[in-house]
Design an enzyme around this catalytic site. Structure first.
Site, PDB file in Angstrom:
ATOM      1  N   SER A 264       0.834  -1.203   0.000  1.00 13.45           N
ATOM      2  CA  SER A 264       0.000   0.000   0.000  1.00 13.45           C
ATOM      3  C   SER A 264       0.867   1.251   0.000  1.00 13.45           C
ATOM      4  O   SER A 264       2.076   1.197   0.230  1.00 13.45           O
ATOM      5  CB  SER A 264      -0.896   0.007   1.234  1.00 13.45           C
ATOM      6  OG  SER A 264      -0.111   0.314   2.374  1.00 13.45           O
ATOM      7  N   LYS A 265       0.209   2.380  -0.236  1.00 12.73           N
ATOM      8  CA  LYS A 265       0.908   3.655  -0.254  1.00 12.73           C
ATOM      9  C   LYS A 265       1.571   3.892   1.103  1.00 12.73           C
ATOM     10  O   LYS A 265       2.658   4.447   1.184  1.00 12.73           O
ATOM     11  CB  LYS A 265      -0.084   4.765  -0.590  1.00 12.73           C
ATOM     12  CG  LYS A 265       0.560   6.127  -0.566  1.00 12.73           C
ATOM     13  CD  LYS A 265      -0.362   7.189  -1.073  1.00 12.73           C
ATOM     14  CE  LYS A 265       0.233   8.563  -0.896  1.00 12.73           C
ATOM     15  NZ  LYS A 265       0.484   8.922   0.492  1.00 12.73           N
ATOM     16  N   ARG A 266       0.882   3.449   2.158  1.00  8.32           N
ATOM     17  CA  ARG A 266       1.437   3.665   3.504  1.00  8.32           C
ATOM     18  C   ARG A 266       2.783   2.967   3.694  1.00  8.32           C
ATOM     19  O   ARG A 266       3.671   3.485   4.364  1.00  8.32           O
ATOM     20  CB  ARG A 266       0.442   3.220   4.571  1.00  8.32           C
ATOM     21  CG  ARG A 266      -0.096   4.453   5.313  1.00  8.32           C
ATOM     22  CD  ARG A 266      -0.970   4.086   6.468  1.00  8.32           C
ATOM     23  NE  ARG A 266      -2.136   3.330   6.018  1.00  8.32           N
ATOM     24  CZ  ARG A 266      -2.652   2.303   6.677  1.00  8.32           C
ATOM     25  NH1 ARG A 266      -2.112   1.896   7.803  1.00  8.32           N
ATOM     26  NH2 ARG A 266      -3.717   1.688   6.209  1.00  8.32           N
ATOM     27  N   GLY A 268       4.970   2.511   1.415  1.00 10.35           N
ATOM     28  CA  GLY A 268       5.933   3.350   0.723  1.00 10.35           C
ATOM     29  C   GLY A 268       6.322   4.553   1.569  1.00 10.35           C
ATOM     30  O   GLY A 268       7.503   4.867   1.721  1.00 10.35           O
ATOM     31  N   ASP A 269       5.316   5.211   2.156  1.00 10.18           N
ATOM     32  CA  ASP A 269       5.595   6.386   2.994  1.00 10.18           C
ATOM     33  C   ASP A 269       6.481   6.003   4.177  1.00 10.18           C
ATOM     34  O   ASP A 269       7.417   6.704   4.529  1.00 10.18           O
ATOM     35  CB  ASP A 269       4.281   6.983   3.529  1.00 10.18           C
ATOM     36  CG  ASP A 269       3.437   7.569   2.403  1.00 10.18           C
ATOM     37  OD1 ASP A 269       4.004   7.780   1.306  1.00 10.18           O
ATOM     38  OD2 ASP A 269       2.240   7.799   2.601  1.00 10.18           O
TER      39      ASP A 269
END
Ligand code: GLU
Length: 510
Positions: A264-266, A268-269
């Site tokens: 998920s994008k999270r 990556g962050d």
């Protein structure tokens, strides 16, 4: 046999995730391999979730990756238009056909009524709490109403939906090129909404109608659509299109770096890697999400890395051009198991491509970065520096991080390294070395080498006593490329200047 035709069918509901790019890539490779057609279809029937700018983002992403679609919005082919919002009249016709043949029905239930039904079933714990073959006869729809009541409501302009009438107890087989045959009993399926009174179809109806009308031969898409496949098979059957139904291939999920759960994008962050191909600025919040392009990835490296997330060539080969991928790709070698994303491996791919590229090409990109830093060195110098540094970096921008000392004296001297290597006698040794360098006329590798040699012999000092201090003076740290090469690039005057500067600034360790 029909010629191969595939589609990539994103919804413009947000930026394309790298999983979506992988889906596009497998479609593209499959089409190219079979000399078929790669269609881009924009599935924009859900107006509530529409996010402006995403269609352009999707197209720009495909362009960046080098995946040109053969037909799609902007490249109208035989089966356009390619935006579903421009095809709405078509879907209505098929919704009516399904109603007339008894495979679909009008439903007038309010959201509250549906909610009440779900709640009741949840408390009774009897069956699935959904609108389906078990519950529909207790609801407000054209199956439980007289014909005249239905027309009355329709004429009065009451809100309705059209639902598919799922058979009560039938085995529905989906044959999937990745997973083999999957069979589901229709009892488990709900009567999905196909069409709404706002004149818009839902994904399920629009998707099946378009795949049929556009002569799609293979539906290659993410695993999250596997549960919908039996419904789609039934729709093909009810519309009389089962004979020419496309073949399905559901692609495995991209997993988090630890292998647990969907990427998920999270993630990556949290871990500092992009999940989007291009940077994306959310139009509502203004929040900016990182992109592979802006992070410094070459599109070829990104594509190569993605290709191997869920597919393997069956050999040890890892580096593939798009052309090689096209030749090697097959759906048979797509795995069922989720593919774990490894951010370090992604960098490794970029590193490999950076090494492969002609040094002049990298230098051109580096020169652009240097300009931003206010540096305007001659091209030959940039080429030379690039060739000295490129093995040490994964990205072009790291050339500056690794090599800024070529253009400006060190802003800081690595303290830890200085503590270890800058001894009481270092300043004196280096100043004497500077004197030895001074008379050199042609400051090239050979002459520097000779000067260093004779200096060591005359002074009886070993390389270990000279080189680390010299490196610290010239580079500011204990790392970097071959020091004699560095000296040649810096030139004699600058080398001597940096020695004197270091002697002045670096505190001596007693
Ligand atoms: N519009 C769907 C999506 O965004 C397409 C699914 C499909 O390929 O059938 O995932």
């Amino acid at each position: 046999m029909k010629s191969v035709s595939v589609r990539f069918a994103p919804s413009p509901t947000g930026p394309l995730h790298m999983g979506g790019v992988r889906t596009a890539l497998y479609n593209y490779l499959f089409a190219k391999k079979h000399h078929g057609t790669f269609v881009l279809r924009i599935e924009d029937t859900d107006r509530k979730r529409f996010v402006p700018g995403t269609e352009d983002y999707i197209k720009a992403s495909l362009n960046w990756c080098g995946m040109q679609w053969d037909e799609g919005p902007g490249i109208e082919g035989t089966y356009g238009p390619y935006r579903q919002s421009e095809r709405t009249a078509l879907y209505k016709e098929y919704a009516l056909q399904l109603i007339n043949s008894g495979h679909a029905y009008y439903a007038f239930d309010t959201p509250e009524e549906i909610d009440a039904m779900r709640k009741r079933l949840e408390t009774e714990k009897s069956g699935n709490p959904q609108y389906d073959s078990q519950t529909r006869m207790g609801m407000t729809n054209s199956l439980t109403m007289t014909e005249s009541e239905v027309s009355q409501r329709l004429n009065a302009g009451e809100a309705f939906v059209v639902r598919i009438k799922i058979p009560e107890n039938q085995e529905v087989a989906v044959s999937d090129l990745v997973r083999g045959e999957v069979t589901v009993n229709s009892r488990l399926l709900d009567d999905k909404v196909l069409f709404k009174s706002d004149g818009m179809p839902t994904y399920h109806l629009a998707n099946v109608v378009d795949d049929h009308l556009m002569n799609i031969t293979h539906v290659i898409r993410g695993e999250e659509w596997l549960p919908s496949a039996p419904l789609h098979v039934l729709l093909y059957r009810f519309l009389g299109w089962e004979e020419s139904m496309p073949q399905f291939a559901h692609l495995p999920l991209l997993l988090k770096p630890d292998g647990h759960g969907k990427l998920s994008k999270r993630d990556g962050d949290r871990m500092g890697f992009p999940v989007f191909p291009l940077e994306w600025k959310d139009p509502a919040s203004g929040e900016v999400a990182a992109g592979y392009r802006e992070t410094g990835y070459f599109p070829e490296a990104f594509v190569n890395m993605l290709a191997l997330l869920g597919w393997n060539p069956g050999t040890e080969q890892e580096i593939f051009s798009m052309k090689e991928l096209t030749e090697a790709f097959s759906l048979e070698r797509v795995s069922k198991a989720g593919a774990r994303f490894d951010p370090e491996k992604a960098k490794w791919f970029n590193h490999q491509y950076l090494q492969q590229k002609p040094v002049e090409d990298i230098a051109v990109q580096f020169q652009a970065l240097l300009k931003e830093q206010g540096q305007l060195p001659a091209k030959e110098k940039v080429v030379k520096i690039t060739s000295l540094l490129k093995e040490r970096v994964n990205f072009v921008h790291e050339l500056w991080e690794e090599g800024s000392f070529f253009f400006q004296p060190p802003a800081i001297y690595d303290e830890k390294f200085a503590k270890k290597k800058w001894k009481a006698d270092t300043p004196d040794t280096l100043l004497r070395l500077a004197e030895k360098l001074l008379p050199i006329e042609t400051f090239d590798l050979d002459n520097i080498e000779n000067a260093l040699h004779s200096f060591m012999e005359e002074s009886g000092t070993g390389a270990g006593k000279i080189m680390p201090g010299l490196r610290l003076a010239l580079v500011g740290a204990g790392r970097g490329p071959d020091l004699k090469e560095v000296m040649v690039v810096l030139g004699k005057d600058e080398v001597i200047r940096r020695i004197k500067r270091a002697v002045e600034y670096i505190p001596v360790n007693e």
